[in-house]
Write a protein that holds these residues in place. Structure first.
Motif, short mmCIF file in Angstrom:
data_model
loop_
_atom_site.label_atom_id
_atom_site.label_comp_id
_atom_site.label_asym_id
_atom_site.label_seq_id
_atom_site.Cartn_x
_atom_site.Cartn_y
_atom_site.Cartn_z
N VAL A 41 0.85 -1.19 0.00
CA VAL A 41 0.00 0.00 0.00
C VAL A 41 0.89 1.24 0.00
CG1 VAL A 41 -1.82 1.25 1.19
CG2 VAL A 41 -1.76 -1.25 1.32
N PRO A 42 0.95 1.98 -1.10
CA PRO A 42 1.78 3.19 -1.15
C PRO A 42 1.29 4.25 -0.16
CG PRO A 42 1.13 2.48 -3.36
CD PRO A 42 0.30 1.70 -2.38
N TYR A 43 2.21 5.11 0.27
CA TYR A 43 1.83 6.23 1.14
C TYR A 43 0.83 7.14 0.44
CZ TYR A 43 5.27 5.45 4.83
OH TYR A 43 5.98 4.95 5.87
N GLY A 44 -0.03 7.71 1.24
CA GLY A 44 -1.00 8.65 0.71
C GLY A 44 -2.20 8.00 0.06
N THR A 45 -2.26 6.67 0.10
CA THR A 45 -3.39 5.95 -0.49
C THR A 45 -4.10 5.13 0.58
OG1 THR A 45 -2.13 3.96 -1.07
CG2 THR A 45 -2.11 5.77 -2.67
N VAL A 46 -5.30 4.73 0.26
CA VAL A 46 -6.05 3.81 1.12
C VAL A 46 -6.19 2.50 0.35
CG1 VAL A 46 -8.21 3.36 2.33
CG2 VAL A 46 -7.31 5.69 2.22
N GLY A 47 -5.51 1.47 0.79
CA GLY A 47 -5.60 0.18 0.12
C GLY A 47 -6.99 -0.41 0.23
N GLN A 48 -7.45 -0.97 -0.86
CA GLN A 48 -8.78 -1.61 -0.89
C GLN A 48 -8.58 -3.11 -0.66
OE1 GLN A 48 -11.69 0.61 -1.52
NE2 GLN A 48 -9.94 1.86 -0.88
N LEU A 49 -8.78 -3.55 0.57
CA LEU A 49 -8.46 -4.92 0.98
C LEU A 49 -9.69 -5.80 0.89
CD1 LEU A 49 -6.23 -6.77 2.18
CD2 LEU A 49 -7.09 -6.12 4.44
N PRO A 50 -9.70 -6.78 -0.02
CA PRO A 50 -10.87 -7.62 -0.17
C PRO A 50 -11.11 -8.51 1.05
CG PRO A 50 -9.46 -7.75 -2.12
CD PRO A 50 -8.67 -7.06 -1.05
N VAL A 98 -12.87 -7.35 11.68
CA VAL A 98 -13.35 -6.23 10.88
C VAL A 98 -14.35 -6.77 9.87
CG1 VAL A 98 -11.39 -4.66 11.14
CG2 VAL A 98 -11.30 -6.47 9.40
N LYS A 99 -15.13 -5.85 9.33
CA LYS A 99 -16.13 -6.21 8.33
C LYS A 99 -16.00 -5.27 7.14
CE LYS A 99 -19.75 -3.39 10.52
NZ LYS A 99 -18.83 -2.73 11.45
N LYS A 100 -16.73 -5.57 6.09
CA LYS A 100 -16.68 -4.73 4.90
C LYS A 100 -17.09 -3.30 5.26
CE LYS A 100 -17.52 -8.36 1.46
NZ LYS A 100 -18.42 -8.86 0.39
N GLY A 101 -16.32 -2.35 4.73
CA GLY A 101 -16.57 -0.94 5.00
C GLY A 101 -15.71 -0.37 6.10
N ASP A 102 -15.09 -1.21 6.92
CA ASP A 102 -14.24 -0.72 8.01
C ASP A 102 -12.94 -0.13 7.47
OD1 ASP A 102 -16.06 -1.42 9.95
OD2 ASP A 102 -15.03 -3.25 10.56
N LEU A 103 -12.48 0.95 8.12
CA LEU A 103 -11.22 1.59 7.77
C LEU A 103 -10.20 1.33 8.86
CD1 LEU A 103 -9.55 3.55 5.97
CD2 LEU A 103 -10.46 5.42 7.39
N MET A 104 -9.09 0.70 8.50
CA MET A 104 -7.99 0.43 9.43
C MET A 104 -6.86 1.41 9.16
SD MET A 104 -7.85 -3.76 9.47
CE MET A 104 -7.72 -3.92 7.68
N GLU A 105 -6.34 2.02 10.23
CA GLU A 105 -5.23 2.96 10.11
C GLU A 105 -4.16 2.56 11.13
OE1 GLU A 105 -7.06 7.18 8.97
OE2 GLU A 105 -8.08 6.26 10.70
N GLY A 106 -3.08 1.97 10.62
CA GLY A 106 -1.98 1.54 11.47
C GLY A 106 -0.83 2.52 11.41
#
Length: 231
Positions: A62-71, A210-218
């Motif tokens: 996942v590049p910086y500045g992006t939000v990865g779309q994790l299936p 987590v479920k679909k739609g959740d946003l994780m920020e590590g």
């Protein structure tokens, strides 16, 4: 060289601030390596470390500045996160002394060990391998790798995961039961560590689904953020 079938491109992770790529060889993961997480998983004390593996193509960069779309993966109803410091190995070594271990570290990154916890629990109960719970596609999201020469010692850096803006995991790297030097020394007794190996060093307490739609920020202090939305 001629292949009889199309060769799969190698798994890679970007290096921060450059166009360079870090080629992934193997992914080693240490289990229950923070005291609080060991307790929440039913263990106590400082037991010898144990490791499992993910295939290189489990990496989901996942590049910086992006939000990865994790299936959201198939075959689970309990898809859990585990935020971890990732150590990238830069040269070959075996039977490495702990005092020499940091010479083999090329860099660091933020990673997630995503887990089909229900599948893993069933495998544990049957005393079977964990592969279907741990080693599936895109089960190792990872941010860009930072060269160790730029980062220095990771020491007591903060590590934290927020889900939908709420803090779920929070600790410091110095709370590892087995530190980076010890992990490298231990692993190198069983495997010849190679350039491109990644070591996922364990997760603090607070793992959950987590479920679909959740946003994780590590985040790990000095390594930026890893942001993923479950889709």
């Amino acid at each position: 060289m001629q292949f009889v079938i199309p060769a799969v491109p190698p798994a890679t992770v970007p290096v921060v601030g450059t166009d360079a790529l870090f080629p992934v060889h193997r992914i080693y993961c240490v289990g229950r390596n923070y005291v609080d997480h060991a307790i929440e998983m039913g263990a106590t004390g400082r037991e010898p470390p144990f490791f499992f593996m993910k295939p290189a193509d489990a990496v989901f960069p996942v590049p910086y500045g992006t939000v990865g779309q994790l299936p959201y993966p198939a075959m689970t109803e309990d898809y859990q996160y585990e935020l971890e410091l990732v150590v990238a190995i830069g040269k070959t070594g075996e039977n490495i002394a702990a005092a020499d271990a940091m010479q083999y570290v090329w860099g660091y990154a933020i990673g997630l060990d995503m887990t089909r916890r229900d599948v893993q629990a069933e495998a544990k109960s049957l005393r079977r391998p964990w592969d279907t719970g741990k080693a599936f596609e895109q089960s190792a999201p990872i941010g860009p790798i930072h060269p160790a020469s730029d980062i220095g010692a990771v020491g007591s850096r903060a590590i934290q995961l927020n889900v939908n803006g709420q803090t779920k995991q929070k600790s410091t790297v110095d709370k590892l039961i087995w530190n980076i030097e010890e992990m490298i020394a231990y692993l190198s007794q069983y495997f010849v560590l190679q350039p491109g190996d990644l070591i996922m060093t364990g997760t603090p307490a607070g793992v959950a689904a987590v479920k679909k739609g959740d946003l994780m920020e590590g985040s790990i202090e000095g390594l930026g953020e890893l942001r993923l939305k479950v889709v």
